[in-house]
Design a protein around this motif. Structure first.
Motif, PDB file in Angstrom:
ATOM      1  N   VAL A   1       0.770  -1.273   0.155  1.00 56.64           N
ATOM      2  CA  VAL A   1      -0.037  -0.066  -0.091  1.00 56.64           C
ATOM      3  C   VAL A   1       0.785   1.274   0.127  1.00 56.64           C
ATOM      4  N   ASN A   2       0.838   1.899  -1.095  1.00 60.04           N
ATOM      5  CA  ASN A   2       1.728   3.233  -1.202  1.00 60.04           C
ATOM      6  C   ASN A   2       0.690   4.635  -1.211  1.00 60.04           C
ATOM      7  N   ILE A   3       1.303   5.370  -0.585  1.00 62.70           N
ATOM      8  CA  ILE A   3       0.620   6.557  -0.181  1.00 62.70           C
ATOM      9  C   ILE A   3       1.371   7.932  -1.166  1.00 62.70           C
ATOM     10  N   ALA A   4       0.659   8.330  -2.143  1.00 62.70           N
ATOM     11  CA  ALA A   4       1.380   9.345  -3.181  1.00 62.70           C
ATOM     12  C   ALA A   4       0.745  10.669  -2.339  1.00 62.70           C
ATOM     13  N   HIS A   5       1.796  11.055  -1.334  1.00 60.15           N
ATOM     14  CA  HIS A   5       1.491  12.295  -0.582  1.00 60.15           C
ATOM     15  C   HIS A   5       1.904  13.502  -1.156  1.00 60.15           C
ATOM     16  N   HIS A   6       2.546  13.412  -2.355  1.00 58.80           N
ATOM     17  CA  HIS A   6       3.098  14.444  -3.339  1.00 58.80           C
ATOM     18  C   HIS A   6       1.950  15.070  -4.108  1.00 58.80           C
ATOM     19  N   ILE A   7       0.774  14.530  -4.163  1.00 61.49           N
ATOM     20  CA  ILE A   7      -0.348  14.765  -4.789  1.00 61.49           C
ATOM     21  C   ILE A   7      -1.626  15.040  -4.156  1.00 61.49           C
ATOM     22  N   SER A   8      -2.067  16.207  -4.690  1.00 62.57           N
ATOM     23  CA  SER A   8      -3.415  16.739  -4.220  1.00 62.57           C
ATOM     24  C   SER A   8      -4.547  16.514  -5.236  1.00 62.57           C
ATOM     25  N   THR A   9      -5.484  15.800  -4.762  1.00 60.34           N
ATOM     26  CA  THR A   9      -6.675  15.469  -5.734  1.00 60.34           C
ATOM     27  C   THR A   9      -7.990  16.596  -5.512  1.00 60.34           C
ATOM     28  N   ARG A  10      -7.737  17.372  -4.552  1.00 61.00           N
ATOM     29  CA  ARG A  10      -8.646  18.369  -4.193  1.00 61.00           C
ATOM     30  C   ARG A  10      -9.166  19.112  -5.755  1.00 61.00           C
ATOM     31  N   TYR A  11     -10.368  19.720  -5.606  1.00 65.32           N
ATOM     32  CA  TYR A  11     -11.188  20.209  -6.750  1.00 65.32           C
ATOM     33  C   TYR A  11     -10.087  21.447  -7.439  1.00 65.32           C
ATOM     34  N   GLN A  12      -9.883  22.342  -6.748  1.00 61.00           N
ATOM     35  CA  GLN A  12      -8.789  23.276  -6.949  1.00 61.00           C
ATOM     36  C   GLN A  12      -7.524  23.008  -7.584  1.00 61.00           C
ATOM     37  N   HIS A  13      -7.127  21.812  -7.347  1.00 65.03           N
ATOM     38  CA  HIS A  13      -5.588  21.057  -7.612  1.00 65.03           C
ATOM     39  C   HIS A  13      -5.628  20.400  -8.844  1.00 65.03           C
ATOM     40  N   ARG A  14      -6.959  19.881  -9.312  1.00 59.11           N
ATOM     41  CA  ARG A  14      -6.886  18.815 -10.230  1.00 59.11           C
ATOM     42  C   ARG A  14      -6.359  18.825 -11.400  1.00 59.11           C
ATOM     43  N   ASP A  15      -6.208  19.890 -12.143  1.00 63.15           N
ATOM     44  CA  ASP A  15      -5.610  20.097 -13.420  1.00 63.15           C
ATOM     45  C   ASP A  15      -4.145  19.867 -13.130  1.00 63.15           C
ATOM     46  N   ARG A  16      -3.645  20.258 -11.974  1.00 63.82           N
ATOM     47  CA  ARG A  16      -1.880  20.150 -11.756  1.00 63.82           C
ATOM     48  C   ARG A  16      -1.896  18.537 -11.286  1.00 63.82           C
ATOM     49  N   SER A  17      -2.917  18.026 -10.991  1.00 61.62           N
ATOM     50  CA  SER A  17      -2.681  16.327 -10.639  1.00 61.62           C
ATOM     51  C   SER A  17      -2.589  15.576 -11.731  1.00 61.62           C
ATOM     52  N   LEU A  18      -3.015  16.097 -12.980  1.00 54.14           N
ATOM     53  CA  LEU A  18      -3.425  14.933 -14.180  1.00 54.14           C
ATOM     54  C   LEU A  18      -2.052  14.345 -14.308  1.00 54.14           C
ATOM     55  N   GLN A  19      -0.791  15.128 -14.804  1.00 54.26           N
ATOM     56  CA  GLN A  19       0.249  14.495 -15.348  1.00 54.26           C
ATOM     57  C   GLN A  19       0.836  13.423 -14.314  1.00 54.26           C
ATOM     58  N   PRO A  20       1.019  13.997 -12.969  1.00 57.08           N
ATOM     59  CA  PRO A  20       1.701  12.905 -11.656  1.00 57.08           C
ATOM     60  C   PRO A  20       0.915  11.680 -11.752  1.00 57.08           C
TER      61      PRO A  20
END
Length: 759
Positions: free
Chosen positions: A567-586
């Motif tokens: 079980v891995n936690i990707a703590h460097h990514i935020s999936t909050r609504y305001q951050h979603r576009d930024r999260s797509l590539q990671p």
């Protein structure tokens, strides 16, 4: 109905329904008064009687033979000792002449049996029998009266008992054989799986102590057979008449049928019934439910006895078996199933059969005074399902269709509802607004409309347009819930475009906490076990569902080890609504990296179709070599099956899906069919005006508004989705929890204890 040795106890009403019904199944004499209207009608009739009038007279009697002692109990609606008259009160709507003759025959049978029991208990030589038909609409009584001698009534009573006696003897023999077999029942496997024994012992103890059990048990230990087996074993010692296995989905019912099949030996005396919704069992959906329209309703009660006997002889009645027997005897499969609920040992069906507002199994349990054991499968679904059961909507667009289609005699009440409906939101500025109360004038107008539509439907059952009938049933449900409106629910109005006169709004009684409605359901059961892989925290489910104070909760040990699942936690990514576009590539790159490191079948879960599509578009652009397929909106059964068929043991690729959707729970992809999952969301419900109002109400009631509205429901979906990866003790897999909030200590405590998290 309790059966002990040679004694057999039955209610007067049940006896008469068994022996005195004849002719067609006829549902045209509807809609009948509501339960509250029926109670009020009985009270009104009683209030018109003199002071010496005795209401609700409890009666009992018996009929003995050398083999069987048939014991009867019941309650006559009223007795006037000065007139020496016993009354059976029936409430109705519409034209008195429309009451079918076979209904009246049944009513006469009941009052004749009550008449004999009164003659016997009070040493009467004769008595006047009266059927009092009370019209809810105009509050008028129509009385049919006859005088009978005690000797004639005794002879009638004995004929009814004789007609039932062979069935009673058969039922007594079946119960004795069933209990003897269950006492000797053995577990069908050489040994219990890890955790399964703990679950089974806890279910047995809760049945023995008459308590409620909340059991969190991981996937893979065999929860279905691990709960059915001990409850069946408990039946003889605890005098349990019936087990109700209640499931949220068809797959749950299938698992229960399979488990019982494994438990039963050849000729094992256990009657199993699967209940299915009427729209899935109706053979003639284009016909009405009465003898003049449907051939399976014509003469239904004349052929019921033979069909009933064939059904109980069959033992197991899943949907196909029940249909075959019904059609062989030319009776309606759906209503044959309703009848067989009275004579089955295990009934398998949807939650709504016991927990809904008009739940058949609950009504029978109370009426027949059964001792029942409840098994509630995948109980994490109960909160949302119960909220739906105790919520109601009225859509103004649908109302307008009904208003335009309404016959002339209904125009006045429809116009009044129209005016008062518009007045409800004439000052509303926001598109969504919660109100502290439901306007009493509007409710009265709605209830008047229901009453007049009901009268029209009773008088002209085939002449009322479908739009009017649909509005009637919506309005009736809304009115009934309005009678019990309280802090457990919200009343809100949602506006759509239009001016005050032509605005289109939706009125909603929105249940937030189902507990007040469900408490009586749990109290009526001898014991109840609610089980699922995700039932933590306990207090959340206890508060929401109204579980008894003596409820016991257990967390069954998992058969899986931390070595099986990375079980891995990707703590460097935020999936909050305001951050979603930024999260797509990671997210896309993380998925591709995992796939290339360990090629196989994966599921990727997202919070919405929009988010899913954005990630998928970028994934195709950056990693076109990785096979992928995606869930679409509104997939039918075939499309869902095609999606799952891509997960073959030697398959490769990533299936894109929505968290909380069809592929996030209830699917089984063991071994190499699924080796990993990406969960790119915390699963939290969307922040919107409705959920914020629910949060405020939760805060006021429990002081934990955010957790109860957002955090706990969200993490349940996450754990359910992650549970698709490890299904057996041989499975190996990986999960990526993609969001920085997964590192929060409060979130970590809600994840399965056997997971070993790599941060």
């Amino acid at each position: 109905m309790g059966k002990r040795g040679v004694n057999y106890t039955i209610a007067v009403r049940a006896l008469c329904e068994f022996t005195a019904r004849r002719g067609d199944l006829d549902l045209r004499f509807t809609p009948s008064p509501t339960a509250l209207e029926g109670i009020a009608g009985h009270a009104t009739v009683a209030s018109r009687r003199p002071k010496h009038y005795e209401a609700e007279v409890s009666l009992q009697g018996e009929y003995k033979t050398l083999r069987t002692n048939l014991q009867l109990r019941g309650r006559a609606d009223g007795y006037d000792p000065q007139r020496n008259r016993v009354e059976e009160i029936k409430t109705f709507r519409g034209d008195f002449r429309a009451i079918p003759d076979n209904h009246r025959q049944l009513h006469w049978a009941q009052v004749k049996v009550y008449g004999w029991l009164l003659c016997q208990s009070r040493n009467l030589q004769q008595i006047e029998l009266a059927l009092v038909y009370f019209d809810i609409g105009n509050q008028k009584e129509t009385v049919l009266a006859e005088t009978h001698s005690a000797a004639d009534l005794r002879a009638y009573f004995e004929r009814q008992c004789e007609d039932f006696l062979s069935w009673a003897e058969q039922e007594t023999a079946h119960r004795n054989a069933r209990d003897s077999a269950l006492a000797e029942l053995s577990f069908p496997h050489p040994e219990f799986r890890q955790g399964q024994r703990h679950l089974a012992e806890s279910v047995y103890r809760s049945a023995a102590s008459g308590r409620c059990l909340l059991a969190q048990a991981p996937t893979g230990i065999g929860k279905t057979i691990g709960t059915l087996f001990p409850l069946l074993k408990a039946c003889p010692g605890q005098g349990i008449d019936k087990i109700f296995f209640l499931a949220a989905k068809t797959s749950g019912r299938s698992l229960a049928l399979d488990a019982i099949d494994r438990l039963r030996r050849n000729a094992f005396p256990l009657r199993i019934l699967e209940l299915t919704a009427r729209d899935k069992t109706c053979e003639h959906p284009d016909k009405a439910c009465h003898g003049a329209s449907c051939p399976l309703a014509h003469g239904f009660y004349d052929r019921l006895a033979a069909a009933r006997q064939a059904a109980v002889d069959a033992g197991t009645l899943d949907q196909p078996a029940l249909r075959n027997i019904a059609l062989a005897h030319q009776v309606c499969p759906y209503y044959l199933g309703q009848e067989l609920a009275k004579w089955s040992d295990v009934v398998i069906g949807d939650y709504n059969y016991y927990f809904d507002t008009s739940a058949m199994l609950y009504a029978l349990t109370v009426e027949q005074q059964w001792r029942v054991g409840l098994l509630v499968d995948e109980a994490h679904n109960m909160i949302d399902r119960a909220r739906m059961m105790y919520s109601a909507e009225l859509d103004q667009t649908r109302f307008r269709f009904a208003r335009h289609a309404a016959p002339k005699q209904l125009k006045r009440v429809f116009d009044r509802v129209h005016r008062l409906w518009n007045a409800l939101h004439q000052d509303q500025v926001e598109n969504y607004q919660v109100y502290h109360a439901i306007d009493s004038k509007f409710l009265f107008a709605l209830q008047q409309a229901c009453a007049e539509i009901a009268d029209a439907m009773a008088e002209h059952p085939d002449g009322i347009p479908a739009d009017v009938q649909n509005f009637y049933f919506d309005a009736l449900h809304f009115s009934r819930l309005a009678e019990s409106f309280g802090e457990h629910s919200l009343f809100d109005i949602s506006l759509r475009e239009g001016n005050a006169e032509h605005a289109s709004s939706t009125l909603c009684i929105r249940n937030v906490v189902p507990a007040p409605f469900l408490q009586t359901r749990f109290a009526a059961a001898q014991s109840a076990t609610l089980f699922s892989a995700t039932l933590s925290p306990w207090h959340f489910h206890a508060d929401m569902l109204g579980l008894p104070d003596n409820t016991v909760s257990i967390d069954v040990e998992s058969p899986f080890s931390a070595q099986q699942l990375q079980v891995n936690i990707a703590h460097h990514i935020s999936t909050r609504y305001q951050h979603r576009d930024r999260s797509l590539q990671p997210i896309a790159d993380l998925m591709a990296k995992q796939y290339r490191a360990w090629p196989g079948n994966y599921l990727a879960f997202f919070s919405s179709f929009d988010y899913l599509q954005k990630v998928e578009n970028l994934f195709v652009e950056r990693h076109p070599d990785v096979p992928r397929w995606q869930q679409a909106r509104g997939m039918d059964e075939k499309a869902r099956a095609d999606f799952l068929q891509r997960f073959t043991p030697d398959g490769r690729g990533i299936g894109f899906a929505v968290l909380g959707g069809a592929f996030a729970e209830g699917i089984d992809l063991p071994g190499d069919r699924l080796i990993g999952a990406f969960i790119a969301t915390l699963g939290l419900p969307q922040i919107n005006p409705v959920n914020e109002q629910m949060r405020e109400r939760m805060e006021a009631l429990f002081s934990t508004g955010y957790d109860y509205t957002y955090l706990y429901p969200g993490l349940q979906k996450v754990v359910q989705a992650a549970g698709r990866v490890i299904r057996t003790q041989q499975d190996r897999g990986v999960i990526h929890l993609i969001d920085d909030r997964y590192a929060d200590s409060k979130v970590l405590t809600l994840l399965p204890s056997w997971w070993q998290l790599d941060r």
